[in-house]
Design an enzyme around this catalytic site. Structure first.
Site, PDB file in Angstrom:
ATOM      1  N   HIS A   2       3.416  -1.025   2.254  1.00 50.75           N
ATOM      2  CA  HIS A   2       4.836  -0.997   1.920  1.00 50.75           C
ATOM      3  C   HIS A   2       4.954  -0.916   0.401  1.00 50.75           C
ATOM      4  O   HIS A   2       4.082  -1.403  -0.335  1.00 50.75           O
ATOM      5  CB  HIS A   2       5.536  -2.263   2.405  1.00 50.75           C
ATOM      6  CG  HIS A   2       5.629  -2.367   3.895  1.00 50.75           C
ATOM      7  ND1 HIS A   2       6.545  -3.193   4.512  1.00 50.75           N
ATOM      8  CD2 HIS A   2       4.934  -1.767   4.894  1.00 50.75           C
ATOM      9  CE1 HIS A   2       6.410  -3.095   5.826  1.00 50.75           C
ATOM     10  NE2 HIS A   2       5.435  -2.240   6.080  1.00 50.75           N
TER      11      HIS A   2
ATOM     12  N   GLU B 158       6.655  -2.586  -1.693  1.00 46.06           N
ATOM     13  CA  GLU B 158       6.601  -3.896  -2.347  1.00 46.06           C
ATOM     14  C   GLU B 158       5.157  -4.380  -2.501  1.00 46.06           C
ATOM     15  O   GLU B 158       4.766  -4.882  -3.556  1.00 46.06           O
ATOM     16  CB  GLU B 158       7.381  -4.945  -1.539  1.00 46.06           C
ATOM     17  CG  GLU B 158       8.844  -4.639  -1.355  1.00 46.06           C
ATOM     18  CD  GLU B 158       9.137  -3.946  -0.022  1.00 46.06           C
ATOM     19  OE1 GLU B 158       8.446  -2.962   0.324  1.00 46.06           O
ATOM     20  OE2 GLU B 158      10.073  -4.377   0.661  1.00 46.06           O
TER      21      GLU B 158
ATOM     22  N   CYS C 205      10.885  -6.791   4.327  1.00 44.75           N
ATOM     23  CA  CYS C 205      10.538  -7.296   5.655  1.00 44.75           C
ATOM     24  C   CYS C 205       9.889  -8.676   5.504  1.00 44.75           C
ATOM     25  O   CYS C 205       9.582  -9.105   4.383  1.00 44.75           O
ATOM     26  CB  CYS C 205       9.587  -6.316   6.348  1.00 44.75           C
ATOM     27  SG  CYS C 205       7.902  -6.319   5.670  1.00 44.75           S
TER      28      CYS C 205
ATOM     29  N   CYS D 231       6.553  -8.608   3.491  1.00 45.82           N
ATOM     30  CA  CYS D 231       6.758  -8.403   2.055  1.00 45.82           C
ATOM     31  C   CYS D 231       7.410  -9.623   1.412  1.00 45.82           C
ATOM     32  O   CYS D 231       7.048 -10.005   0.298  1.00 45.82           O
ATOM     33  CB  CYS D 231       7.582  -7.147   1.817  1.00 45.82           C
ATOM     34  SG  CYS D 231       6.679  -5.637   2.224  1.00 45.82           S
TER      35      CYS D 231
END
Length: 146
Positions: A51, A53, A80, A83
């Site tokens: 991801h 992040e 999410c 993250c």
């Protein structure tokens, strides 16, 4: 309200979308300097943890030589749960996100990671920055694929 950092996150999200990734971008800033900027690379790397992040945390941690990165994160979608937990462990001080994610978010929705008593670090969170532009980017991406 759009900041230059959120504009850069949107640019990274668009680049991710052009690569066939879900268009999410993130920028990690410390002391007014970009430490890392990335878009999702889940498909490209065959890595479910790639991801935006996570990628910026990894890059900044390597650059700084510490797992406790600090700084401010600008990301186009509410992080999410995975993250959000990583952002807590990285000791990110402030999180600015664009679109809210009622289905998969982990901060204002879902498990609300920072509200748990076991969460050791709770960053300040500001949701809805450039929300319309961020949401439209995601909506357009998924509309094209359906």
């Amino acid at each position: 309200m759009t900041s230059k950092w959120m504009s850069l996150a949107l640019e990274k999200a668009k680049e991710a979308g052009a690569r066939g990734e879900v268009p999410i971008g993130a920028v990690l800033v410390q002391d007014g300097k970009v430490m890392a900027a990335a878009g999702n690379r889940i498909e490209e790397l065959s890595d479910p943890t790639a991801h935006a992040e996570i990628l910026v945390i990894r890059e900044a941690a390597r650059s700084l030589g510490t797992p406790r990165v600090g700084g401010e994160l600008y990301v186009t979608l509410e992080p999410c749960p995975m993250c959000a937990a990583a952002l807590s462990f990285a000791r990110i001080e402030r999180i600015f996100f664009g679109a809210f994610d009622p289905k998969g978010g982990g901060i204002d929705h879902g498990p609300r990671i920072f509200d748990h008593p076991t969460c050791h670090h709770r960053p300040q969170v500001f949701g809805g920055m450039s929300e319309q532009a961020c949401a439209e980017l995601l909506t357009g991406f998924f509309k094209e694929r359906r």
